[in-house]
Write an enzyme that holds these catalytic residues in place. Structure first.
Site, PDB file in Angstrom:
ATOM      1  N   PRO A  83       0.817  -1.230   0.000  1.00  0.00           N
ATOM      2  CA  PRO A  83       0.000   0.000   0.000  1.00  0.00           C
ATOM      3  C   PRO A  83       0.848   1.277   0.000  1.00  0.00           C
ATOM      4  O   PRO A  83       0.322   2.353  -0.254  1.00  0.00           O
ATOM      5  CB  PRO A  83      -0.809  -0.117   1.298  1.00  0.00           C
ATOM      6  CG  PRO A  83      -0.800  -1.572   1.630  1.00  0.00           C
ATOM      7  CD  PRO A  83       0.529  -2.081   1.161  1.00  0.00           C
ATOM      8  N   GLU A 110       4.216  -8.953   7.857  1.00  0.00           N
ATOM      9  CA  GLU A 110       4.213  -7.484   7.971  1.00  0.00           C
ATOM     10  C   GLU A 110       4.940  -6.822   6.803  1.00  0.00           C
ATOM     11  O   GLU A 110       4.973  -5.592   6.707  1.00  0.00           O
ATOM     12  CB  GLU A 110       4.866  -7.048   9.291  1.00  0.00           C
ATOM     13  CG  GLU A 110       4.157  -7.546  10.543  1.00  0.00           C
ATOM     14  CD  GLU A 110       2.680  -7.186  10.568  1.00  0.00           C
ATOM     15  OE1 GLU A 110       2.364  -5.999  10.397  1.00  0.00           O
ATOM     16  OE2 GLU A 110       1.863  -8.111  10.730  1.00  0.00           O
ATOM     17  N   ARG A 148      -1.500  -8.388 -21.284  1.00  0.00           N
ATOM     18  CA  ARG A 148      -2.437  -8.099 -22.376  1.00  0.00           C
ATOM     19  C   ARG A 148      -1.996  -6.913 -23.233  1.00  0.00           C
ATOM     20  O   ARG A 148      -2.542  -6.694 -24.305  1.00  0.00           O
ATOM     21  CB  ARG A 148      -3.858  -7.915 -21.831  1.00  0.00           C
ATOM     22  CG  ARG A 148      -4.038  -6.732 -20.921  1.00  0.00           C
ATOM     23  CD  ARG A 148      -5.404  -6.763 -20.254  1.00  0.00           C
ATOM     24  NE  ARG A 148      -6.515  -6.499 -21.156  1.00  0.00           N
ATOM     25  CZ  ARG A 148      -6.819  -5.309 -21.653  1.00  0.00           C
ATOM     26  NH1 ARG A 148      -6.083  -4.274 -21.356  1.00  0.00           N
ATOM     27  NH2 ARG A 148      -7.850  -5.170 -22.459  1.00  0.00           N
ATOM     28  N   ASP A 162     -10.107   0.045 -24.706  1.00  0.00           N
ATOM     29  CA  ASP A 162     -10.139  -0.079 -23.250  1.00  0.00           C
ATOM     30  C   ASP A 162     -10.533   1.214 -22.568  1.00  0.00           C
ATOM     31  O   ASP A 162     -10.252   2.292 -23.076  1.00  0.00           O
ATOM     32  CB  ASP A 162      -8.727  -0.382 -22.706  1.00  0.00           C
ATOM     33  CG  ASP A 162      -8.361  -1.827 -22.853  1.00  0.00           C
ATOM     34  OD1 ASP A 162      -9.241  -2.624 -23.162  1.00  0.00           O
ATOM     35  OD2 ASP A 162      -7.173  -2.136 -22.647  1.00  0.00           O
TER      36      ASP A 162
HETATM   37  N1  4GY Z   1      -3.064  -2.556  -1.371  1.00  0.00           N
HETATM   38  N2  4GY Z   1      -1.532  -2.799  -3.111  1.00  0.00           N
HETATM   39  C1  4GY Z   1      -1.222  -4.170  -1.473  1.00  0.00           C
HETATM   40  C2  4GY Z   1      -1.372  -4.863  -0.208  1.00  0.00           C
HETATM   41  C3  4GY Z   1      -0.450  -6.445   1.347  1.00  0.00           C
HETATM   42  C4  4GY Z   1       3.260  -6.515   1.932  1.00  0.00           C
HETATM   43  C5  4GY Z   1       2.171  -8.336   3.190  1.00  0.00           C
HETATM   44  C6  4GY Z   1      -2.023  -3.137  -1.951  1.00  0.00           C
HETATM   45  O1  4GY Z   1      -0.495  -3.570  -3.386  1.00  0.00           O
HETATM   46  N3  4GY Z   1      -0.300  -4.400  -2.394  1.00  0.00           N
HETATM   47  O2  4GY Z   1      -2.302  -4.621   0.528  1.00  0.00           O
HETATM   48  N4  4GY Z   1      -0.433  -5.745   0.103  1.00  0.00           N
HETATM   49  C7  4GY Z   1       0.881  -7.009   1.633  1.00  0.00           C
HETATM   50  C8  4GY Z   1       1.935  -5.931   1.648  1.00  0.00           C
HETATM   51  C9  4GY Z   1       3.249  -7.335   3.171  1.00  0.00           C
HETATM   52  C10 4GY Z   1       0.837  -7.742   2.921  1.00  0.00           C
END
Ligand code: 4GY
Length: 241
Positions: A83, A110, A148, A162
């Site tokens: 995130p 984590e 794609r 698209d």
């Molecule tokens: N939102 N966008 C996301 C995510 C979770 C690394 C384990 C997101 O891309 N990835 O929520 N990833 C992951 C992140 C550790 C959990």
């Protein structure tokens, strides 16, 4: 193009590689999908890939050594999904489709030791403001959006139509039957008049974008036709009230 995906859960990707468009692209050697088990690069009897976080707190952190070893054998542009990254969009997918090789690290727990990100990751990508349990789904989403767009994987006309290709949302689509329980397909689509159809579709795209994602229109330049259609849309709105 070669896509390497480093993961603790290689089985996650079995169905991805076996499904229609991706499968065909692999068979036609337009893309090579190389799933790498991070555990194969871990030392010791346990082949431990995670450890407790320095500073304390809940959860585990993925150790740097197995990842760094896996990255010695898997190169190109290195991507980590979390995130904290930049948001994935069609422009970024297009740019990544030009690469010869990319390596996506799918994190778990984590996350991964920050030193791997600092020293090896070229690009951290986020799918949006929500939290998943691992990076496998984001790795598939990113790969799918890229594959794609590799030349020859789908027809050019398909991705030219698209959403976002022209910076707008997609227009509505209809197929047979022409009438279903009193619900009719718009007349213009049955007319065979291609110029009118193209104009109707463009107008629908503009209308939806204006209503649902107005921020997409901010940095976009408009053609004369688009300006005319936007005026019609805005005019008819006022009349509705
Ligand atoms: N939102 N966008 C996301 C995510 C979770 C690394 C384990 C997101 O891309 N990835 O929520 N990833 C992951 C992140 C550790 C959990």
């Amino acid at each position: 193009m070669r896509i390497n995906i480093l993961t603790l859960f290689p089985e996650f990707f079995d169905s991805f590689k076996e499904h229609s468009i991706v499968k065909r692209a692999v068979e036609k050697e337009q893309v090579e999908i190389n799933i790498v088990n991070i555990r194969d690069f871990a030392e010791g009897k346990q082949r431990q890939c995670d450890d407790m976080p320095f500073g304390g707190g809940a959860g585990m952190v993925m150790k740097p050594e197995p990842l760094l070893k896996a990255l010695e054998q898997n190169g190109g542009k290195v991507i980590y999904t979390s995130p904290q990254g930049v948001r994935l969009n069609q422009k970024l997918a297009c740019d990544l489709a030009q690469e010869k090789e990319i390596t996506i690290i799918a994190g778990h727990y984590e996350g991964i030791d920050e030193r791997v990100i600092d020293s090896k990751v070229d690009l951290e990508i986020s799918l949006g403001d929500f939290v998943l349990t691992g990076g496998e789904l984001p790795a598939m989403v990113i790969s799918d959006s890229i594959i794609r767009l590799i030349p020859g994987v789908i027809k050019k006309e398909s991705y030219e139509n698209d959403s976002f290709y022209n910076g707008l949302l997609d227009y509505p689509h209809y197929t047979r039957p022409a009438e279903y329980e009193g619900l009719k397909v718009p007349d213009v689509l049955m007319s065979g008049h291609h110029k009118n159809i193209d104009e109707w579709r463009l107008k629908q795209s503009l209308k939806r974008t204006l209503e649902r994602r107005p921020e997409l229109l901010k940095d976009r330049e408009f053609s004369k036709l688009e300006i005319k259609l936007l005026k019609e849309i805005k005019g008819s709105k006022k009349n509705d009230i």
